[in-house]
Write an enzyme that holds these catalytic residues in place. Structure first.
Site, mmCIF file in Angstrom:
data_model
loop_
_atom_site.group_PDB
_atom_site.id
_atom_site.type_symbol
_atom_site.label_atom_id
_atom_site.label_comp_id
_atom_site.label_asym_id
_atom_site.label_seq_id
_atom_site.Cartn_x
_atom_site.Cartn_y
_atom_site.Cartn_z
ATOM 1 N N ASP A 13 0.348 -7.313 -8.087
ATOM 2 C CA ASP A 13 1.598 -6.601 -7.800
ATOM 3 C C ASP A 13 2.778 -7.545 -7.587
ATOM 4 O O ASP A 13 3.681 -7.270 -6.794
ATOM 5 C CB ASP A 13 1.424 -5.677 -6.572
ATOM 6 C CG ASP A 13 0.267 -4.723 -6.758
ATOM 7 O OD1 ASP A 13 0.092 -4.236 -7.890
ATOM 8 O OD2 ASP A 13 -0.468 -4.476 -5.782
ATOM 9 N N LYS A 16 4.510 -8.255 -12.544
ATOM 10 C CA LYS A 16 4.143 -8.668 -13.912
ATOM 11 C C LYS A 16 4.720 -7.708 -14.941
ATOM 12 O O LYS A 16 5.187 -8.127 -15.994
ATOM 13 C CB LYS A 16 2.603 -8.736 -14.051
ATOM 14 C CG LYS A 16 1.959 -9.775 -13.150
ATOM 15 C CD LYS A 16 0.446 -9.773 -13.263
ATOM 16 C CE LYS A 16 -0.208 -8.544 -12.707
ATOM 17 N NZ LYS A 16 -0.098 -8.392 -11.244
ATOM 18 N N GLY A 40 -1.555 -1.558 -12.183
ATOM 19 C CA GLY A 40 -0.419 -0.638 -12.083
ATOM 20 C C GLY A 40 0.826 -1.469 -12.268
ATOM 21 O O GLY A 40 1.218 -2.199 -11.366
ATOM 22 N N HIS A 41 1.405 -1.444 -13.482
ATOM 23 C CA HIS A 41 2.547 -2.301 -13.802
ATOM 24 C C HIS A 41 3.795 -1.435 -13.953
ATOM 25 O O HIS A 41 3.848 -0.556 -14.811
ATOM 26 C CB HIS A 41 2.280 -3.087 -15.089
ATOM 27 C CG HIS A 41 1.158 -4.069 -14.944
ATOM 28 N ND1 HIS A 41 0.800 -4.945 -15.931
ATOM 29 C CD2 HIS A 41 0.315 -4.323 -13.919
ATOM 30 C CE1 HIS A 41 -0.209 -5.690 -15.517
ATOM 31 N NE2 HIS A 41 -0.528 -5.315 -14.295
ATOM 32 N N GLN A 223 -3.973 -7.859 -12.582
ATOM 33 C CA GLN A 223 -4.469 -8.404 -11.318
ATOM 34 C C GLN A 223 -3.896 -9.818 -11.130
ATOM 35 O O GLN A 223 -2.775 -10.050 -11.523
ATOM 36 C CB GLN A 223 -6.006 -8.357 -11.244
ATOM 37 C CG GLN A 223 -6.567 -6.950 -11.127
ATOM 38 C CD GLN A 223 -6.638 -6.203 -12.435
ATOM 39 O OE1 GLN A 223 -7.149 -6.710 -13.416
ATOM 40 N NE2 GLN A 223 -6.133 -4.996 -12.473
HETATM 41 P P1 GDP Z 1 2.640 -5.677 -11.167
HETATM 42 O O1 GDP Z 1 1.345 -4.988 -10.901
HETATM 43 O O2 GDP Z 1 2.541 -7.159 -10.993
HETATM 44 O O3 GDP Z 1 3.268 -5.291 -12.477
HETATM 45 O O4 GDP Z 1 3.645 -5.179 -10.027
HETATM 46 P P2 GDP Z 1 3.835 -3.664 -9.505
HETATM 47 O O5 GDP Z 1 4.610 -2.905 -10.508
HETATM 48 O O6 GDP Z 1 2.529 -3.100 -9.046
HETATM 49 O O7 GDP Z 1 4.664 -3.915 -8.172
HETATM 50 C C1 GDP Z 1 5.895 -4.548 -8.187
HETATM 51 C C2 GDP Z 1 6.945 -3.580 -7.598
HETATM 52 O O8 GDP Z 1 8.110 -4.298 -7.300
HETATM 53 C C3 GDP Z 1 7.373 -2.474 -8.543
HETATM 54 O O9 GDP Z 1 7.706 -1.345 -7.795
HETATM 55 C C4 GDP Z 1 8.598 -3.074 -9.226
HETATM 56 O O10 GDP Z 1 9.511 -2.079 -9.713
HETATM 57 C C5 GDP Z 1 9.209 -3.837 -8.083
HETATM 58 N N1 GDP Z 1 9.944 -5.056 -8.447
HETATM 59 C C6 GDP Z 1 9.674 -5.966 -9.420
HETATM 60 N N2 GDP Z 1 10.537 -7.013 -9.343
HETATM 61 C C7 GDP Z 1 11.357 -6.741 -8.295
HETATM 62 C C8 GDP Z 1 12.445 -7.465 -7.679
HETATM 63 O O11 GDP Z 1 12.806 -8.564 -8.068
HETATM 64 N N3 GDP Z 1 13.032 -6.872 -6.600
HETATM 65 C C9 GDP Z 1 12.643 -5.662 -6.115
HETATM 66 N N4 GDP Z 1 13.275 -5.168 -5.064
HETATM 67 N N5 GDP Z 1 11.629 -4.969 -6.666
HETATM 68 C C10 GDP Z 1 10.999 -5.502 -7.723
HETATM 69 P P1 IMO Z 2 -2.063 -5.232 -10.790
HETATM 70 O O1 IMO Z 2 -2.362 -5.553 -12.236
HETATM 71 C C1 IMO Z 2 -3.430 -5.370 -6.644
HETATM 72 C C2 IMO Z 2 -7.778 -5.086 -6.027
HETATM 73 C C3 IMO Z 2 -8.307 -3.852 -5.306
HETATM 74 C C4 IMO Z 2 -9.529 -4.445 -4.624
HETATM 75 C C5 IMO Z 2 -10.055 -5.423 -5.680
HETATM 76 C C6 IMO Z 2 -11.171 -4.856 -6.560
HETATM 77 O O2 IMO Z 2 -1.220 -4.020 -10.614
HETATM 78 O O3 IMO Z 2 -1.555 -6.434 -10.066
HETATM 79 P P2 IMO Z 2 -11.229 -3.123 -8.578
HETATM 80 O O4 IMO Z 2 -10.823 -1.683 -8.643
HETATM 81 O O5 IMO Z 2 -10.519 -4.008 -9.542
HETATM 82 O O6 IMO Z 2 -12.717 -3.301 -8.637
HETATM 83 O O7 IMO Z 2 -10.786 -3.605 -7.083
HETATM 84 O O8 IMO Z 2 -8.947 -5.761 -6.493
HETATM 85 N N1 IMO Z 2 -6.937 -4.790 -7.218
HETATM 86 C C7 IMO Z 2 -5.607 -4.938 -7.250
HETATM 87 N N2 IMO Z 2 -4.738 -5.281 -6.274
HETATM 88 N N3 IMO Z 2 -3.001 -5.169 -7.901
HETATM 89 C C8 IMO Z 2 -3.866 -4.861 -8.900
HETATM 90 O O9 IMO Z 2 -3.499 -4.795 -10.189
HETATM 91 C C9 IMO Z 2 -5.225 -4.688 -8.577
HETATM 92 N N4 IMO Z 2 -6.341 -4.354 -9.292
HETATM 93 C C10 IMO Z 2 -7.371 -4.443 -8.451
HETATM 94 O O10 IMO Z 2 -7.359 -3.372 -4.373
HETATM 95 O O11 IMO Z 2 -9.136 -5.201 -3.509
HETATM 96 MG MG MG Z 3 0.557 -3.493 -9.716
#
Ligand code: GDP
Ligand code: IMO
Ligand code: MG
Length: 428
Positions: A13, A16, A40-41, A223
């Site tokens: 998270d 990415k 979850g991107h 991840q």
């Molecule tokens: P990922 O799994 O690495 O793609 O990241 P996620 O989407 O799960 O979580 C990142 C969250 O931060 C999302 O809600 C994005 O919209 C938000 N986000 C990404 N870059 C920034 C930033 O520079 N500032 C803020 N405030 N939010 C951001």
């Molecule tokens: P993105 O791509 C954050 C964590 C779960 C748990 C462990 C194993 O959005 O960064 P799983 O379901 O993969 O067997 O769970 O990994 N986990 C993540 N944490 N971001 C993710 O994906 C994750 N995908 C799995 O919370 O601790």
């Molecule tokens: Mg994510």
């Protein structure tokens, strides 16, 4: 270029999805190489907000290919749901391709994931319950079904029959759960196969042909490094190789084609699920609550509250080493605005011994106490800054501290969730 890997450097998270969407305009293809619907991107661009779990975040660029590589596992229901959502928003998805070698997440994988977590009790991993561990177990056990098996109904039935001969006794005898019949699964999965058939390809061949034609490929990791099955905080990890090396095996592209590794680094730390987290802060008060609220740190897939903490330079340093990072994209820097001072963990103290690298032994890492450096914060809202020079001095100093501690240049700085809220320093 020709191939670049984009990789999470912390516990996921990091942003990415945002950075993939941003930089993928320069590439001909974006390829996911591991993981499944646990990712979850979030992508926010052109007035659309999307949370993608399976389809690569580059799908927003309609003239590019978006490939789900052989190292991924595919939940057909999720892919079809995403296709419906994207197409409903006017995005054609004509560039989607799915590797015939990618394994299929079956209904029993999700049931087994939940049941195993329940058996672990207080030692649970806190998985996303998307069937990730059990599906990769079947892959390694050679009892899995692959996307290519969906191309022919009889083959699918035959392979499913032998998979169930292995899985049903586990469901029944180990977990006291209902078993599955071939007909029951075929009823939902054969229509899925019809819908996905046009997208299933020999993706390794396709990717290598693109490289031979001088095309550029971006590998989008899911991840993160500390969730990698080999290099993460085992057993509190996911079941795939999220690190940069996984891009080669997870796509069938030789490592000599990869010449850049962009590490996505959040300006502080978060983690979802169980496992050690040295710089973790209380979620109820102070800076921990501030980061949770201002950073909206809630999971995209599960909605779970993310654990939050100060930036951990020991971890990012470790990630730089494991992934061979050439560049960093620093995200969510705007979230830190408003704090009087900011702490950065530069070492751990474990039972009286100081560590400046991540200790290999989990029992030592579990007891790690952070050693902090404290630096000045800034009060300004930086979410509208377009250049490095516009940032307050304390924010510039923070970026330079991260560069110094990681030994990697910070090429991109994200100051908000939108595609446009990004400062490009050195990325081209
Ligand atoms: P990922 O799994 O690495 O793609 O990241 P996620 O989407 O799960 O979580 C990142 C969250 O931060 C999302 O809600 C994005 O919209 C938000 N986000 C990404 N870059 C920034 C930033 O520079 N500032 C803020 N405030 N939010 C951001
Ligand atoms: P993105 O791509 C954050 C964590 C779960 C748990 C462990 C194993 O959005 O960064 P799983 O379901 O993969 O067997 O769970 O990994 N986990 C993540 N944490 N971001 C993710 O994906 C994750 N995908 C799995 O919370 O601790
Ligand atoms: Mg994510």
């Amino acid at each position: 270029m020709p191939a670049t890997v984009l990789v999470g450097t912390q516990w996921g998270d990091e942003g990415k999805g945002k950075i993939t969407d941003l930089v993928s305009g320069d590439f001909d293809c974006v390829c996911r190489y591991q993981g499944g619907a646990n990712a979850g991107h979030t992508v926010i661009a052109n007035g659309h907000k999307l949370a993608l779990r399976q389809i690569p975040s580059g799908i927003m660029h309609e003239d590019e290919l978006a490939v789900i590589g052989n190292g991924c596992i595919v939940d057909p229901e999720v892919v079809i749901g995403e296709l419906d959502t994207l197409q409903g928003q006017g995005i054609s998805c004509k560039g989607l391709r799915i590797s015939g070698n990618a394994h299929i997440v079956m209904p029993y994988h999700k049931v087994l994931d939940g049941a195993h977590e329940q058996k672990l009790g207080k030692n649970l991993i806190g998985t996303t319950k998307r069937g990730i561990g059990p599906c990769y177990m079947d892959k390694m056990n050679r009892t899995g079904l692959r996307m290519q098996d969906m191309l022919d109904d009889d083959t699918f039935r035959e392979k499913l029959e032998s998979a169930l001969a292995y899985t049903n006794p586990i469901l029944e005898k180990v977990y006291e759960l209902p078993t599955y019949t071939v007909d029951q699964i075929c009823e939902t999965y054969l229509p899925y196969a019809e819908r996905l058939r046009p997208y299933i390809v020999e993706s390794s061949k396709l990717l290598n042909e693109m490289l031979a034609d001088g095309k550029d490929i971006l590998f989008e990791g899911a991840q993160a490094t500390l969730l990698d099955i080999d290099h993460g905080t085992y057993p509190f990890v996911t079941s795939s190789n999220c690190t940069a090396g996984g891009a080669a095996t997870g796509s069938g592209v030789g490592p000599t084609n990869i010449n850049r590794v962009l590490g996505i680094v959040k300006a502080y730390m978060t983690r979802v699920g169980s496992g050690p987290f040295p710089t973790e802060l209380s979620e109820e008060e102070g800076v921990g609550k501030f980061l949770l609220d201002k950073g909206h740190e809630y999971g995209v897939v599960t909605g779970r509250q993310r654990r939050c903490g100060w930036y951990d330079a020991v971890i990012v340093n470790y990630s730089a080493r494991i992934n061979g990072l050439t560049d960093i994209a620093l995200t969510k820097l705007d979230v830190l605005g408003g704090l009087d001072t900011i702490k950065v963990c530069t070492a751990y103290e474990c039972d009286g011994v100081e560590y400046t690298t991540v200790p290999e032994h989990q029992s030592i890492f579990r007891s790690a106490k952070p050693v902090y450096t404290e630096v000045p914060g800034w009060k300004e809202d930086i979410s509208g800054c377009k250049t490095f020079d516009e940032l307050p001095q304390a924010a510039k100093d923070y970026i330079e501290l991260i560069e110094k501690l990681s030994g990697v240049r910070v090429s991109l700085v994200a100051v908000g969730p939108d595609r446009n809220q990004t400062i490009n320093r050195f990325w081209n």
